[in-house]
Design an enzyme around this catalytic site. Structure first.
Site, short mmCIF file in Angstrom:
data_model
loop_
_atom_site.label_atom_id
_atom_site.label_comp_id
_atom_site.label_asym_id
_atom_site.label_seq_id
_atom_site.Cartn_x
_atom_site.Cartn_y
_atom_site.Cartn_z
CE1 TYR A 142 -29.75 75.06 -48.89
CE2 TYR A 142 -28.17 76.30 -47.88
CZ TYR A 142 -28.31 75.28 -48.44
OH TYR A 142 -27.63 74.42 -48.82
CG ASN B 9 -24.43 79.22 -36.30
OD1 ASN B 9 -25.80 79.34 -36.42
ND2 ASN B 9 -23.96 79.23 -37.39
N GLY B 10 -21.70 81.15 -36.78
CA GLY B 10 -21.72 82.75 -36.83
C GLY B 10 -20.34 83.12 -37.52
CB CYS C 206 -21.49 75.83 -37.34
SG CYS C 206 -19.98 76.44 -38.30
N GLY D 18 -23.83 72.10 -41.41
CA GLY D 18 -22.53 72.12 -41.59
C GLY D 18 -21.91 70.71 -41.89
O1 PRP Z 1 -27.63 78.94 -56.89
P1 PRP Z 1 -26.92 78.09 -56.04
O2 PRP Z 1 -25.46 78.63 -55.90
O3 PRP Z 1 -26.82 76.64 -56.89
O4 PRP Z 1 -27.49 77.84 -54.50
C1 PRP Z 1 -28.96 77.75 -54.31
C2 PRP Z 1 -29.26 76.31 -54.21
O5 PRP Z 1 -28.46 75.41 -53.21
C3 PRP Z 1 -29.40 74.92 -52.25
O6 PRP Z 1 -29.65 73.64 -52.37
P2 PRP Z 1 -28.50 72.67 -51.71
O7 PRP Z 1 -28.42 71.61 -52.59
O8 PRP Z 1 -27.44 73.12 -51.06
O9 PRP Z 1 -29.43 71.99 -50.56
P3 PRP Z 1 -31.09 71.33 -50.48
O10 PRP Z 1 -31.04 69.83 -50.78
O11 PRP Z 1 -31.42 71.74 -49.11
O12 PRP Z 1 -31.85 72.05 -51.44
C4 PRP Z 1 -30.64 75.83 -52.49
O13 PRP Z 1 -31.58 75.02 -51.88
C5 PRP Z 1 -30.51 75.95 -53.94
O14 PRP Z 1 -31.11 74.74 -54.60
N1 GLN Z 2 -20.86 78.75 -40.31
C1 GLN Z 2 -20.48 79.03 -39.16
O1 GLN Z 2 -21.32 79.41 -38.34
C2 GLN Z 2 -19.02 79.13 -38.91
C3 GLN Z 2 -18.16 79.38 -37.71
C4 GLN Z 2 -16.84 79.72 -37.83
N2 GLN Z 2 -17.08 81.23 -38.38
C5 GLN Z 2 -16.15 78.99 -38.65
O2 GLN Z 2 -15.78 79.15 -39.54
O3 GLN Z 2 -15.91 77.90 -38.02
MG MG Z 3 -31.54 73.20 -52.97
#
Ligand code: PRP
Ligand code: GLN
Ligand code: MG
Length: 507
Positions: free
Chosen positions: A257, A101-102, A2, A28
């Protein structure tokens, strides 16, 4: 993962919180919320959806006050329903709201104590509600009609002793101010900054520095592991280390990421660490296949663009944006269900045929998690007429669940879990698959701040930085949060579950 933000300003802070949340949207996409305080009265609005969808002018007009907190949610516990949108609120003592967040790893024990010993009520399955209640209970125990910063710090000290896991939080205490705190390992990021106005200094604390940039705040520093920073409603800042054994061990996946490249986390430019990831990946390729026949490097937008550029440059190969991203589709990995993720990859990315036709293409992504993205993109590259399709991941193989705030609860959903690189290569349909080595990934971030002795790399190694996550927790997590369990929860957590008293998104 988050995003959180807290501001103590000199005039209404609602618009600044909104802007900050917009900058943290990538952390998020499920829900967003803001709570502000004026003359001891709290105002809130929160709901499922993106920041721009959740807040209308009429909501913003009612969010008055010179201090407030905000949250964008990507669930890792409970359901994604509106009752679990944050901030959470408890009325005693003083009126406290919290954005987290966490993820906590000893929730069962904490919940039992809260219910049976502290006699508190939980209205959801959210670990953040537990965290808030532990803090509130410990603050109540200080038993002060007019609490001082030290009383808040004592409550945080006691809270650290009761909860385990990853947490970077901002909490607002009505009439007193905002307190921000980070777990003893600093797993999740938290940074604060200030800006001068005619009426004095304003402070913002947020998950990432980009949130500070947008409103002209200057970064002061990161909140240290185990530290709490209290800013009074008048703008006085106090800080204290509140956890006993502290060591900075931030989550490496932020650099892979989660974070925006323009953020600086724990003194490390995310952009630069991604450049170095690309450089190191190029070195590995040149070591393994000095005579490679790669014609072009194509990144999978968005997150791998920076590493992809450095990779191509260091290979001395052309870099081409052969995949175009639809700017209206969000991040697919953080979407809640596999069906939605799969469909969204195709909607999100489209190939420019001429960059693929007849070429040996090296696709590069920041990571391969479930394999949803790479499988489809490799097929897309073949359909576009690529000769050979090679695939490079700027992170090592993701093999283990995350328990600190990334929703990778189930090893069985991870494509590399229990599979060799060759098996993954075959399953995704690539002609060659190359993963970054862990040492190189760590060095890419560590080079930005050698003072960071270690990172939490648990998704790659299965070694959890807090060292106290038991098998029972993993089993429970897997059962509660695999894709089909989440789908069931989503159906059952409609609006009727919302209690308007304090956890609801009521109009
Ligand atoms: O193997 P997967 O389960 O597909 O996960 C990995 C992919 O998901 C994420 O992209 P995402 O579309 O979430 O965001 P981005 O636009 O920031 O790359 C990440 O950058 C990879 O491309
Ligand atoms: N990704 C997060 O930081 C999640 C915060 C919290 N554990 C929730 O589920 O809302
Ligand atoms: Mg991606």
């Amino acid at each position: 993962m988050c995003g959180v933000v807290g501001i103590v300003g000199k005039s209404d802070v609602n618009l600044q919180i909104y802007d900050a949340l917009t900058m943290l949207q990538h952390r998020g996409q499920d829900a967003a919320g803001i709570m502000t305080c004026q003359d001891g009265r709290l105002a809130q609005h929160k709901a499922n959806g993106l920041v721009s969808d959740v807040f209308r002018t009429r909501h913003m007009q009612r969010l008055v006050g010179n201090y407030g907190i905000g949250h964008v949610r990507y669930p890792t516990a409970g359901s994604s329903g509106p009752a679990q949108a944050q901030p959470f609120y408890v009325n005693s003592p003083y009126g406290i709201a919290l954005a987290h967040n966490g993820n906590l790893t000893n929730t069962e024990e904490v919940e039992r104590e809260l219910l049976q010993t502290d006699l508190r009520h939980m209205n959801t399955d959210s670990d953040s509600e537990l965290l808030l209640n532990v803090f509130a209970h410990e603050l109540l125990k200080q038993n002060k009609a007019k609490p001082q910063p030290e009383d808040f710090f004592n409550a945080i000290r006691a809270m650290h002793k009761r909860v385990r896991g990853g947490y970077a939080c901002v909490a607002m205490i009505a009439n007193y101010g905002i307190i921000a705190f980070r777990d003893a390992h600093g797993i999740r990021p938290l940074v604060y900054g200030s800006r001068e106005t005619e009426n004095g200094t304003e402070y913002m604390i947020a998950s990432e520095s980009v949130a500070l940039d947008v409103s002209g705040y200057t970064i002061e520093r990161d909140v240290a592991p185990g530290e709490a920073i209290f800013i009074s409603t008048e703008g006085e800042l106090h800080s204290a280390i509140c956890a006993e054994e502290v060591s900075l061990s931030p989550c490496i996946f932020e650099h892979v990421y989660f974070a925006r490249p323009d953020s600086i986390i724990d003194g490390v430019s995310v952009y630069k660490s991604r450049l170095r990831q690309g450089e190191r990946l190029a070195e590995k390729i040149l070591r393994e296949r000095p005579e490679h026949d790669i014609d072009v490097v194509i990144p999978i937008p968005d997150s791998s663009r920076v590493a992809g550029q450095a990779l191509a440059h260091n290979l001395n190969v052309k870099f081409r944006e052969g995949l175009v991203k639809n700017r209206y589709i969000g991040r697919t990995f953080i979407m809640p269900g596999q069906q939605q993720r799969k469909k969204s990859v195709r909607q999100k990315l489209n190939a420019i045929e001429l960059e693929f036709k007849g070429k040996n293409v090296m696709l590069v992504d920041d990571s391969i998690v479930r394999g949803t993205t790479c499988q489809q993109i490799i097929q897309m590259a073949r359909d576009a007429g690529a000769n050979k399709v090679y695939f490079a991941s700027a992170a090592p193989a993701v093999k283990f669940p995350n328990v600190y705030g990334i929703d990778m609860p189930s090893a069985s959903e991870l494509i590399a879990s229990g599979q060799s690189d060759e098996e993954v290569c075959k399953e995704i349909g690539a002609d060659w698959l190359l993963y970054q080595d862990l040492d190189d990934l760590v060095a890419a971030s560590q080079d930005g701040n050698p003072d960071i002795a270690q990172f939490d790399c648990s998704v790659f190694t299965g070694e959890y930085i807090t060292g106290d996550v038991d098998e029972q927790y993993f089993a429970k997590l897997e059962a509660a949060r695999n894709d089909s369990a989440k789908a069931k929860k989503a159906v059952s957590s409609d609006d009727t579950a919302v209690i308007g008293l304090h956890n609801g998104a009521v109009e």
